[in-house]
Design an enzyme around this catalytic site. Structure first.
Site, PDB file in Angstrom:
ATOM      1  N   ILE A  93       0.856  -1.178   0.000  1.00  0.00           N
ATOM      2  CA  ILE A  93       0.000   0.000   0.000  1.00  0.00           C
ATOM      3  C   ILE A  93       0.892   1.227   0.000  1.00  0.00           C
ATOM      4  CG2 ILE A  93      -1.819   1.226   1.274  1.00  0.00           C
ATOM      5  CD1 ILE A  93      -2.595  -1.571   0.340  1.00  0.00           C
ATOM      6  N   CYS A  94       0.655   2.165  -0.910  1.00  0.00           N
ATOM      7  CA  CYS A  94       1.425   3.407  -0.934  1.00  0.00           C
ATOM      8  C   CYS A  94       1.171   4.161   0.367  1.00  0.00           C
ATOM      9  CB  CYS A  94       1.023   4.258  -2.126  1.00  0.00           C
ATOM     10  SG  CYS A  94       1.856   5.870  -2.156  1.00  0.00           S
ATOM     11  N   VAL A  95       2.211   4.360   1.155  1.00  0.00           N
ATOM     12  CA  VAL A  95       2.056   4.965   2.472  1.00  0.00           C
ATOM     13  C   VAL A  95       1.534   6.394   2.381  1.00  0.00           C
ATOM     14  CG1 VAL A  95       4.486   5.682   2.660  1.00  0.00           C
ATOM     15  CG2 VAL A  95       3.134   5.288   4.735  1.00  0.00           C
ATOM     16  N   ALA A 148      -2.128   6.292   1.456  1.00  0.00           N
ATOM     17  CA  ALA A 148      -2.900   5.716   2.559  1.00  0.00           C
ATOM     18  C   ALA A 148      -3.112   6.731   3.676  1.00  0.00           C
ATOM     19  CB  ALA A 148      -2.196   4.469   3.095  1.00  0.00           C
TER      20      ALA A 148
END
Length: 128
Positions: free
Chosen positions: A77-79, A82
């Site tokens: 997940i792209c931090v 997110a």
């Protein structure tokens, strides 16, 4: 053949994530290797453990989790995406002073480096 998938649509409301999941299942069934799925933009909502579909609807969040558990597919997940959308793990929740986390088990907050690495090590990258 080795694949990576990029998902930019949410679990519900568009066809992107469900199409990506069906494609992932087809790849594995045909004997291809799916090394990772990278969730970007609204795609990060696929990792929200608070998603609660109706009992007669397909639970895409848990389906991604099962894909990870059964086949070892990395769910990145792209931090940055997110955090902007309120999807956080325990570490980020603590760092930001939030009461709780909501990242579904099996998903990992990561940077764009994970996507770059997948792009370099795969034969094909498919975006949904």
């Amino acid at each position: 053949m080795r694949f990576a998938i990029v998902v930019t649509g949410p679990a519900y409301g568009t066809q992107q994530a469900s199409s990506a999941f069906q494609f992932a299942q087809a790849l594995i069934a045909d004997g291809h290797e799916l090394s990772s799925v990278f969730f970007y933009r609204e795609g990060v909502y696929n990792a929200n453990q608070l998603t609660s579909p109706a009992s007669d609807e397909f639970d895409l969040v848990r389906a991604w989790q099962q894909l990870n558990a059964q086949h070892g597919v990395a769910l990145n997940i792209c931090v940055a995406a997110a955090l902007r959308r309120g999807v956080v793990d325990e570490t980020e929740a603590g760092r930001l002073g939030l009461a709780s986390s909501n990242l579904q088990q099996g998903f990992t907050l990561s940077g764009l480096g994970a996507l770059a690495e997948a792009s370099l090590t795969c034969d094909r990258v498919v975006q949904f």
